[in-house]
Design a protein around this motif. Structure first.
Motif, PDB file in Angstrom:
ATOM      1  N   MET A   4       0.851  -1.189   0.000  1.00 57.30           N
ATOM      2  CA  MET A   4       0.000   0.000   0.000  1.00 57.30           C
ATOM      3  C   MET A   4       0.888   1.241   0.000  1.00 57.30           C
ATOM      4  N   PHE A  29       0.486   5.660  -0.487  1.00 55.54           N
ATOM      5  CA  PHE A  29      -0.574   6.668  -0.455  1.00 55.54           C
ATOM      6  C   PHE A  29       0.015   8.062  -0.463  1.00 55.54           C
ATOM      7  N   VAL A  47      -4.730   6.191  -2.693  1.00 54.49           N
ATOM      8  CA  VAL A  47      -4.069   5.014  -2.131  1.00 54.49           C
ATOM      9  C   VAL A  47      -3.908   3.953  -3.217  1.00 54.49           C
ATOM     10  N   VAL A  89      -2.968   0.174  -4.106  1.00 50.49           N
ATOM     11  CA  VAL A  89      -2.860  -1.167  -3.534  1.00 50.49           C
ATOM     12  C   VAL A  89      -2.367  -2.100  -4.631  1.00 50.49           C
ATOM     13  N   VAL A 127     -10.257   0.207   1.347  1.00 51.58           N
ATOM     14  CA  VAL A 127      -9.426   1.104   2.133  1.00 51.58           C
ATOM     15  C   VAL A 127     -10.344   1.902   3.032  1.00 51.58           C
ATOM     16  N   PRO A 157      -5.248   6.392   6.031  1.00 53.70           N
ATOM     17  CA  PRO A 157      -5.784   5.182   5.394  1.00 53.70           C
ATOM     18  C   PRO A 157      -5.313   3.895   6.055  1.00 53.70           C
ATOM     19  N   LEU A 197      -5.603  -0.412   4.919  1.00 54.87           N
ATOM     20  CA  LEU A 197      -6.012  -1.384   3.899  1.00 54.87           C
ATOM     21  C   LEU A 197      -6.567  -2.630   4.567  1.00 54.87           C
ATOM     22  N   ARG A 223      -5.257  -6.570   7.892  1.00 58.17           N
ATOM     23  CA  ARG A 223      -5.298  -5.111   7.928  1.00 58.17           C
ATOM     24  C   ARG A 223      -3.867  -4.579   7.941  1.00 58.17           C
ATOM     25  N   SER A 241      -1.386   2.723   8.000  1.00 59.62           N
ATOM     26  CA  SER A 241      -0.572   3.680   7.255  1.00 59.62           C
ATOM     27  C   SER A 241       0.879   3.704   7.729  1.00 59.62           C
TER      28      SER A 241
END
Length: 204
Positions: free
Chosen positions: A81, A83, A105, A107, A120, A175, A177, A188, A191
């Motif tokens: 991830m 961002f 973001v 992914v 997200v 954020p 994910l 999970r 950030s």
């Protein structure tokens, strides 16, 4: 000079018999003690052997558990991830001079298997407003997807965007994910890069 008095014959034979019986009893006790010592040594050796076997089994089981755990998390570790924020502080979108901003973001599934139910989340309340395929899904809607994205194939990337907010709201809702790996485990990644399994009840 007369002959020495050795006593009568029965008494003599009784004494010899007693000595013989005592000698055999002594030899028997000696033999039993030796056997007991050998048995104790054998038992101690067997105990050491069993302890070594038990320790080896525990090490093997620990290694197998570590390998299973590594396999379990290996795909999740390959989901990346990245961002950034974008927007325009020069536009008075909210009428208060603060402008607007949003999260973008990316992914990317760098594993060899697909991931599913990808979304997200921003802070504790918000989810991504849109998701856009980056690599050749050829959707008639131009690649824009509903959130959560049902599937991201191996080697593909999807870009999620938050709603447009004030810059302060963006700063306060970083954020995170969420996705399900090919084995059905929900993960999970926040950030800050922390990856953790989400319990079955959904709490994280």
């Amino acid at each position: 000079m007369g002959l020495a008095d050795w006593g009568d014959v029965p008494t003599w034979f009784s004494g010899v018999g007693a000595l013989t019986a005592g000698w055999f009893a002594y030899q028997t006790i000696r033999s039993q003690r030796r056997q007991i010592g050998e048995q104790r040594a054998f038992i101690a050796e067997q105990t050491r052997f069993m302890d070594e076997q038990r320790q080896n089994l525990e090490l093997e089981r620990a290694e197998l558990r570590a390998q299973a755990e590594e396999r379990r998390v290996s795909q999740a570790r390959q989901i990346h991830m990245a961002f950034t924020t974008w927007g325009s502080s020069g536009e008075d979108r909210y009428g208060d001079g603060t402008g607007y901003s949003a999260w973008r973001v990316e992914v990317e599934n760098k594993s060899n298997e697909p991931i599913r139910d990808v979304t997200v989340r921003f802070g504790e309340t918000y989810i991504a407003a849109t998701a856009t395929d980056e690599q050749g899904f050829h959707h008639p809607d131009g690649g824009r997807r509903l959130v959560p994205v049902p599937l991201i194939p191996a080697g593909h990337k999807v870009v999620f965007e938050s709603p447009n907010w004030s810059e302060a709201t963006v700063d306060n809702n970083r954020p995170a994910l969420l996705f399900t790996d090919d084995g059905g485990v929900l993960w999970r990644r926040d950030s800050y890069g922390k990856l953790e399994e989400v319990p079955a009840d959904g709490a994280s």
